[in-house]
Design an enzyme around this catalytic site. Structure first.
Site, short mmCIF file in Angstrom:
data_model
loop_
_atom_site.label_atom_id
_atom_site.label_comp_id
_atom_site.label_asym_id
_atom_site.label_seq_id
_atom_site.Cartn_x
_atom_site.Cartn_y
_atom_site.Cartn_z
N GLY A 7 0.86 -1.19 0.00
CA GLY A 7 0.00 0.00 0.00
C GLY A 7 0.88 1.21 0.00
N ASP A 51 -8.96 5.74 5.73
CA ASP A 51 -8.61 4.79 4.67
C ASP A 51 -9.32 3.45 4.88
OD1 ASP A 51 -7.35 3.80 2.44
OD2 ASP A 51 -5.43 3.41 3.43
#
Ligand SMILES: *[C@@H]1O[C@H](CO)[C@@H](O)[C@H](O)[C@H]1NC(C)=O
Ligand SMILES: *[C@@H]1O[C@H](CO)[C@@H](O)[C@H](O)[C@H]1NC(C)=O
Ligand SMILES: *[C@@H]1O[C@H](CO)[C@@H](O)[C@H](O)[C@H]1NC(C)=O
Ligand SMILES: *[C@@H]1O[C@H](CO)[C@@H](O)[C@H](O)[C@H]1NC(C)=O
Ligand SMILES: *[C@@H]1O[C@H](CO)[C@@H](O)[C@H](O)[C@H]1NC(C)=O
Length: 786
Positions: free
Chosen positions: A507, A623
């Site tokens: 990520g 997120d």
């Protein structure tokens, strides 16, 4: 219990005795007629006991008004006021009665306070009846409900638009009709904000300030809904437009009469729709417009400054104070602010230049009533304003010089990272600068000293902690006291993860690796990238994130901070992350059954409530996506990667908004640069719920964007099973699927005030709260990743 029965019986007896006369002060009556007036504590109750009319007192010190409220709900909610601008001081000497064919309010002795004011030929038998819709009507006879009433309160609404009510368009012969806010929450007199149907005939609703300045429109009616407010439409709320030779108006209705619903022109200058939730005994706000509080014209009044990022929205510009503190305390900011020190403007020559100066205020959205005085340069601009007594502020940028005369209205303070912010130079008396600088110097010293003391304290505590850790090296295996975190050495983690060989996931903020500590417990080690935080700050922030412990959050066991390296050590979750189960079509995992999906959705929501509300240092996750939902051995969901915004520092937003595969979960406010709130997490959560149902990524190429499709199917009562992950083969509780899709659709509303809170989401999924049909969400973003 027995006592209560006795009292009840007594009351019944009393009622029986006095029902022929109206002496009993608490008695409810069913009509007001020539022989029956209303006074004191008496009330008029609608046939089904839904609404009640009588005298009420909206504030501790206020006078009395005749109003209508819901009889059955505990929180007195006024939906109509007769004499909003003419209160009476004593409800026992005032009477509401029929006089010469009108319903009138008299104050002692026979002073007319309010009247329905109709010219009626038949005055003998006129009666006033309160209907179960909340409409107060005047009729010739009690039973003639076939004919149009002589007069009805639905034609003269105050601040509340009830189902069946009208807001008519003005005809040449009639006054325009307004839905007008109360002055403040304790004063029903005519306020400044009104909703009206556009007198120009565009079939749009407008909100106007002081019946003059328009600051919002619903957009025109397109036959099904208002273009900018789909919630006011025929699908939803059954909005209809009525046009005949006498009048044209919109009205709406609810299908289920047991649901109490109301539109209110609120004292905030916003139109709001509420529904009553029986389960929580609360009014639930479904939506409000305009979306931003600061879009309401003059909400903070002259010299007030509005900020969407502040709970109270309004403050005074520096050098100013509220004109009326008591009004501000009642959330009525319309009076604005006044100077603490008045300006001494003595003629145009302005020999004494020391009396006034300009204060630069940064990050402002400038008020739009500026006078443009040409290009020039910054110095000339300042001089122009300085020389003219009526000039109170100026701004200078590449477009030239703007000055403001008289008053400053609609000044807005933007957040410091908003690039559209400008600098406003405000004229103030010089003494204001001296006072404030003295104060701020002192404040700075105090803050400095306090900060140093706290800093030293934290430093000592950390030092102690580190020493403790070094003495008990075995603790570094992770068996440390509950709630404490271990600081690991980089070498230890390198060996625990076999030199970062087994990657669990990646990520924008760094990759995670599987590792085994010395005590053979399994962990996930995340190597952070892009940390712009210094070592000290990082340690402080990591200790805050470490205190966040909840069954639905992944536990942070420790960290490593050596030179430029920043690593986080989490509990390892056997069943990896949710995306593996939802999207990967291979045999390594069994298909998550529906029951499990529902429990996972609930668990994530509970974890988010903790992040948003329960912990001491609350945070927004920012997120939320399936990759960040981990599943333990029992498939209990654990939210991962919370607190990263704190740990990464200033580059967090940049990384997040450019990260691959994340855009589709980001709320529109991320792109529009509006304030990010907990409701932004709600949006991401909603996006994920759609995927929990469908087993596909919303961003997968589809003819219709899945969330839109799902919302449409739910709205039209279509088959939700067609939306379900095909791998479930239809094995799901249809009601739960519908409920989940409804919640998801509410969560992804563009306007964050319409989105529920995570707490409400849990209540809905638990079946405690009911939820209405959601408006079809609109998506303006393009989800293609660069
Ligand atoms: C009111 O009372 C008078 C007698 O007191 C009676 O004659 C009359 O019919 C009553 N009117 C109504 C509308 O009930
Ligand atoms: C009643 O209406 C008339 C004109 O139609 C107006 O002059 C009068 O002020 C009104 N009275 C009240 C009490 O509203
Ligand atoms: C609203 O408008 C009226 C005139 O129509 C004016 O007298 C009044 O001062 C205005 N109110 C405010 C708060 O500016
Ligand atoms: C319009 O008003 C006239 C006169 O008041 C009435 O006879 C007629 O029925 C009304 N029309 C409608 C559609 O309400
Ligand atoms: C000050 O500004 C006002 C408003 O623009 C203007 O009417 C006036 O003439 C100016 N006075 C001087 C001395 O320039």
């Amino acid at each position: 219990m027995f006592n209560r029965m006795k009292t009840c019986f007594l009351l019944y007896l009393l009622n029986l005795i006095f029902s022929l006369q109206s002496y009993l002060s608490h008695a409810a009556i069913t009509t007001i007629s020539a022989n029956q007036s209303l006074s004191g504590d008496q009330t008029l109750v609608s046939e089904g006991g839904i609404f009640e009319l009588g005298f009420f007192k909206p504030g501790k010190y206020s006078n009395y008004y005749i109003g209508i409220w819901y009889k059955k709900i505990s929180e007195q909610t006024i939906v109509w006021v007769a004499n909003r601008d003419n209160p009476v001081s004593d409800k026992y000497t005032a009477t509401l009665e029929i006089s010469a064919g009108n319903l009138v309010l008299f104050n002692k002795p026979s002073k007319l306070v309010w009247s329905t004011n109709i010219s009626s030929s038949n005055s003998g038998s006129v009666v006033a009846i309160l209907l179960d819709s909340g409409n107060l009507v005047l009729r010739n006879r009690p039973d003639d409900d076939a004919i149009d009433p002589l007069w009805q309160s639905f034609d003269y609404q105050t601040n509340t638009f009830l189902p069946g009510g009208k807001i008519k368009q003005a005809k040449k012969t009639t006054q325009p009709q307004y839905l007008t806010s109360w002055k403040n929450n304790e004063d029903p007199s005519t306020g400044l904000f009104s909703l009206e149907l556009d007198p120009k005939g565009t079939y749009s609703y407008l909100i106007v300030w002081n019946k003059s300045e328009q600051y919002w429109t619903s957009g025109p009616w397109n036959g099904r809904s208002f273009s900018l407010v789909p919630e006011m439409g025929s699908n939803y709320n059954n909005f209809v437009f009525v046009l005949n030779q006498n009048e044209s108006y919109f009205t709406y209705s609810v299908n289920d009469l047991s649901i109490l619903s109301r539109f209110v022109m609120d004292v905030s200058g916003q139109i709001k729709q509420y529904t009553w939730l029986e389960s929580t005994q609360q009014w639930n706000l479904f939506w409000s417009q305009p979306r931003g509080q600061c879009e309401v014209h003059s909400f903070c009044g002259p010299f007030g400054s509005c900020s969407e990022n502040s709970m109270t929205y309004c403050s005074c510009l520096r050098g100013f104070e509220p004109k009326s503190v008591s009004d501000w305390n009642l959330e009525d900011h319309s009076g604005g602010c006044v100077r603490k020190t008045s300006l001494q403007c003595e003629g145009s020559d302005h020999s004494n230049r020391d009396n006034e100066g300009f204060l630069a205020i940064h990050n402002m959205a400038l008020p739009n009533n500026a006078q443009f005085v040409g290009l020039g340069n910054a110095v000339e601009c300042e001089l122009t304003c300085f020389k003219n007594c009526s000039c109170i502020a100026y701004a200078y940028d590449s477009n030239g010089c703007s000055i403001w005369n008289g008053g400053l209205i609609d000044v807005q303070l933007l957040s410091s990272d908003d690039s559209s912010g400008k600098i406003l130079y405000l004229k103030l008396a010089t003494s204001e600068f001296r006072d404030s600088s003295k104060f701020s110097y002192r404040a700075r010293v105090i803050i400095g000293v306090v900060g140093a003391v706290i800093g030293i304290g934290i430093f000592l505590a950390l030092l102690l902690f580190v020493r403790l850790r070094q003495k008990k090296k075995m603790l570094a295996t992770g068996n440390l006291l509950e709630g404490f975190m271990v600081e690991f050495g980089y070498k230890d983690l390198q060996s625990a993860t076999k030199n970062f060989s087994e990657k669990l996931g990646g990520g924008g903020f760094g990759s995670a690796f599987k590792g085994t500590l010395a005590d053979s417990s399994v962990v996930a080690v995340k190597k952070l990238e892009g940390v712009s935080q210094g070592e000290k700050q990082f340690r402080t922030k990591v200790s805050i994130v470490g205190t966040m412990q909840h069954v639905n959050l992944v536990r942070l066991r420790g960290f490593c901070s050596e030179r430029t390296k920043r690593l986080l050590v989490y509990d390892y979750m056997t069943n990896r992350s949710l995306d593996f189960h939802l999207f990967l079509k291979n045999d390594s995992f069994e298909v998550l059954d529906w029951k499990m999906r529902y429990q996972i959705a609930l668990g994530i929501a509970r974890g988010l409530i903790y992040l948003h509300e329960k912990c001491e240092d609350c945070m927004i996750h920012n997120d939320i996506k399936p990759e960040n939902i981990l599943l333990d051995a029992d498939f209990c969901p654990k939210v991962a990667d919370f607190g990263l915004a704190k740990l990464i520092g200033r580059d967090f937003n940049k990384i997040l908004t450019t990260m691959k595969g994340t855009k589709v979960y980001l709320a529109p406010e991320w792109l529009s640069r509006a304030a990010i709130t907990a409701k932004s997490d709600v949006y991401s959560y909603g996006m994920m719920l759609f995927e929990v149902v469908s087993g596909r990524r919303n961003s997968d190429c589809q003819v219709t964007f899945f969330p839109t499709l799902a919302a449409e199917v739910v709205n039209q009562g279509g088959s939700v099973l067609s939306l379900l992950d095909p791998r479930l083969e239809g094995n799901a509780n249809i009601e739960e699927v519908t409920e989940m899709l409804k919640v998801a659709s509410w969560c992804v509303q563009e306007n964050e005030t319409q989105r529920p809170t995570m707490r409400q989401v849990v209540q809905i999924l638990e079946g405690i709260l009911d939820v209405n049909l959601p408006p079809i969400p609109r998506f303006n973003q393009v989800f293609v990743d660069d």
